[in-house]
Design a protein around this motif. Structure first.
Motif, PDB file in Angstrom:
ATOM      1  N   ASP A 218      11.766  -3.590  -4.156  1.00 30.97           N
ATOM      2  CA  ASP A 218      10.169  -4.383  -4.018  1.00 30.97           C
ATOM      3  C   ASP A 218       9.362  -3.498  -4.713  1.00 30.97           C
ATOM      4  OD1 ASP A 218      10.123  -2.668  -2.113  1.00 30.97           O
ATOM      5  OD2 ASP A 218       9.587  -4.157  -0.499  1.00 30.97           O
TER       6      ASP A 218
ATOM      7  N   HIS B  53       6.660   2.765   5.804  1.00 32.44           N
ATOM      8  CA  HIS B  53       5.714   2.019   6.523  1.00 32.44           C
ATOM      9  C   HIS B  53       6.295   0.970   7.292  1.00 32.44           C
ATOM     10  CE1 HIS B  53       5.459  -1.529   3.394  1.00 32.44           C
ATOM     11  NE2 HIS B  53       6.330  -0.890   3.154  1.00 32.44           N
ATOM     12  N   ARG B  54       7.616   1.099   7.790  1.00 32.29           N
ATOM     13  CA  ARG B  54       7.892   0.013   8.757  1.00 32.29           C
ATOM     14  C   ARG B  54       8.707   0.662   9.764  1.00 32.29           C
ATOM     15  NH1 ARG B  54      11.558  -2.119   5.062  1.00 32.29           N
ATOM     16  NH2 ARG B  54      10.393  -1.061   3.605  1.00 32.29           N
TER      17      ARG B  54
ATOM     18  N   ASP C 282       6.687  -2.101  -4.020  1.00 32.22           N
ATOM     19  CA  ASP C 282       6.176  -0.844  -3.625  1.00 32.22           C
ATOM     20  C   ASP C 282       7.356   0.488  -3.534  1.00 32.22           C
ATOM     21  OD1 ASP C 282       7.240  -2.056  -1.145  1.00 32.22           O
ATOM     22  OD2 ASP C 282       5.969  -1.055   0.055  1.00 32.22           O
TER      23      ASP C 282
ATOM     24  N   ASP D 128       9.703   4.164   1.215  1.00 28.19           N
ATOM     25  CA  ASP D 128       9.754   2.900   1.530  1.00 28.19           C
ATOM     26  C   ASP D 128      11.101   2.605   2.237  1.00 28.19           C
ATOM     27  OD1 ASP D 128       8.632   0.228   1.762  1.00 28.19           O
ATOM     28  OD2 ASP D 128       9.395  -0.477  -0.086  1.00 28.19           O
TER      29      ASP D 128
ATOM     30  N   ASN E 263      14.082   1.814  -1.478  1.00 28.03           N
ATOM     31  CA  ASN E 263      14.876   1.063  -0.770  1.00 28.03           C
ATOM     32  C   ASN E 263      15.741   0.166  -1.667  1.00 28.03           C
ATOM     33  OD1 ASN E 263      14.118  -1.630  -0.670  1.00 28.03           O
ATOM     34  ND2 ASN E 263      12.204  -0.883   0.871  1.00 28.03           N
TER      35      ASN E 263
HETATM   36 MN   LIG Z   1       8.061  -2.343   0.768  1.00 25.66          MN
END
Ligand SMILES: [Mn+2]
Length: 376
Positions: A34, A142-143, A36, A121, A30
């Motif tokens: 960040d 994971h969102r 991850d 991500d 993304n």
């Molecule tokens: Mn992330």
């Protein structure tokens, strides 16, 4: 040279001769880039490289893409620290502006070659990559699932797990799809990222059973044993801001959704606004990102408040601003006064929210208030 470093060198070389390739696999994280996001795209790219036998093919290549400009990458000290620790050189990485998606897609569709995209991500493409939509084949995230995402089950495999770190999902993929490709450098990147994202793998924080499972397997396999010290080290680097200007603070960990910018910073939004040049930096951000609203997600573990939210409206439409503020407050927030008529600070009443939780709330309020934009 280690396997992971060699893989990245190969990717970089392949990028220079992309027109000669028959098959391209793009793995992209993304736009906040960040930790991850970065590690997930490198690690999943490596898994593809090994399992699709790309090391022995001149026709296929994978491009693990870091979704920021190279010039902004050095602001992320924890990323640079980890890469340096495992011996990855920054010049071997591929940054978003270094690929011309339009040109690649056009060339590939005209010549009937294959191009596949893997989102890690995140699961909704933003403006700078929505041209890739047709090519997306797998998603790891994971969102919370965005309701109106455009993927269908027939075309796209989605793996969404509510874990602390997207690197947990990629680590688990590697354990199930290619356990023999693990090497210590790859493992250390994944392990460190899970440790940072779960605040040292503490279950009362953000760690889930799968986070702990993947991290524990890596600890056993590679003798890692530094959860607390590693978390402390990475978190200190993440929160180090003395080298940053206010504008750099805002773009270091930034997400934009439509006309709203969501910078996440390591001081309270209230304190950011009292920095010399803080407000100007926020206006510059809105201008650069064509944002109408900027939502600062501030946090400072050493303060009593710990977290707050600052919202700047780049409009003088009073009716709009008032309705927005009223609606937003209903999500468990308290408004505290500022000197400005278009900037608001919100404090959490009880439960603190993360950016993942704040983004959909703000976007809902933004949509609900849109009608006000055209009145007044
Ligand atoms: Mn992330």
């Amino acid at each position: 040279m280690g396997e992971l470093q060699n893989f990245l060198k190969e990717c970089r070389l392949a990028l220079n001769r992309w027109k000669t390739l028959q098959e391209i696999h793009i793995v992209i994280g993304n736009e906040s880039c960040d930790l991850d996001s970065m590690v997930s795209s490198l690690a999943y790219g490596f898994l593809l490289f090994k399992t699709l036998n790309m090391e022995y093919s001149k026709d296929k290549a994978v491009f693990p893409v870091l979704n920021v400009p190279r010039s902004q990458f050095h602001l992320r000290l924890e990323h640079c620290y980890l890469l340096n620790k495992v011996g990855i050189k920054l010049e071997t990485l591929i940054f978003r502006p270094e690929l011309n998606f339009e040109e690649i897609i056009e060339h590939f569709s005209l010549s009937n070659k294959s191009i596949k995209t893997y989102l890690v991500d995140h699961h909704v493409t933003v403006d700078n990559e929505d041209i890739l939509n047709e090519t997306v084949c797998k998603i790891f995230d994971h969102r919370p699932v965005v309701e109106n995402h455009c993927w269908t089950k027939e075309n796209v495999q989605m793996r969404i797990n509510h874990v602390g770190s997207c690197s947990t999902i990629i680590g688990d993929e590697i354990f199930t799809k290619g356990e023999d490709i693990w090497n210590k450098d790859l493992a250390y990147l994944i392990y460190s990222t899970i440790v940072l994202d779960t605040k040292g793998l503490k279950m009362q924080n953000k760690a889930t059973a799968l986070d702990v499972e993947v991290a524990s397997k890596l600890e056993i396999k590679f003798n890692f044993c530094e959860r607390n010290s590693l978390y402390g080290k990475l978190m200190n680097l993440h929160c180090e801001i003395s080298h940053l200007s206010p504008y750099e603070m805002l773009i270091k960990d930034l997400k934009c959704t439509g006309a709203v910018a969501f910078p996440r910073i390591c001081i309270l939004a209230r304190n950011f606004m009292s920095l010399h040049g803080g407000l100007d930096a926020l206006y510059d951000l809105c201008l650069e990102r064509k944002s109408i609203i900027a939502v600062i997600i501030g946090s400072d573990q050493n303060s009593h408040e710990k977290k707050d939210i600052g919202v700047l409206f780049k409009t003088n439409n009073v009716g709009y601003i008032q309705e927005f503020v009223q609606k937003f407050k209903q999500f468990g927030l308290q408004e505290s006064p500022t000197q400005l008529s278009n900037f608001f600070i919100f404090n959490f009443k009880d439960k603190k929210m993360t950016r993942k939780e704040i983004v959909p709330i703000i976007m809902k309020v933004y949509t609900d208030c849109k009608h006000q934009m055209f009145t007044n």
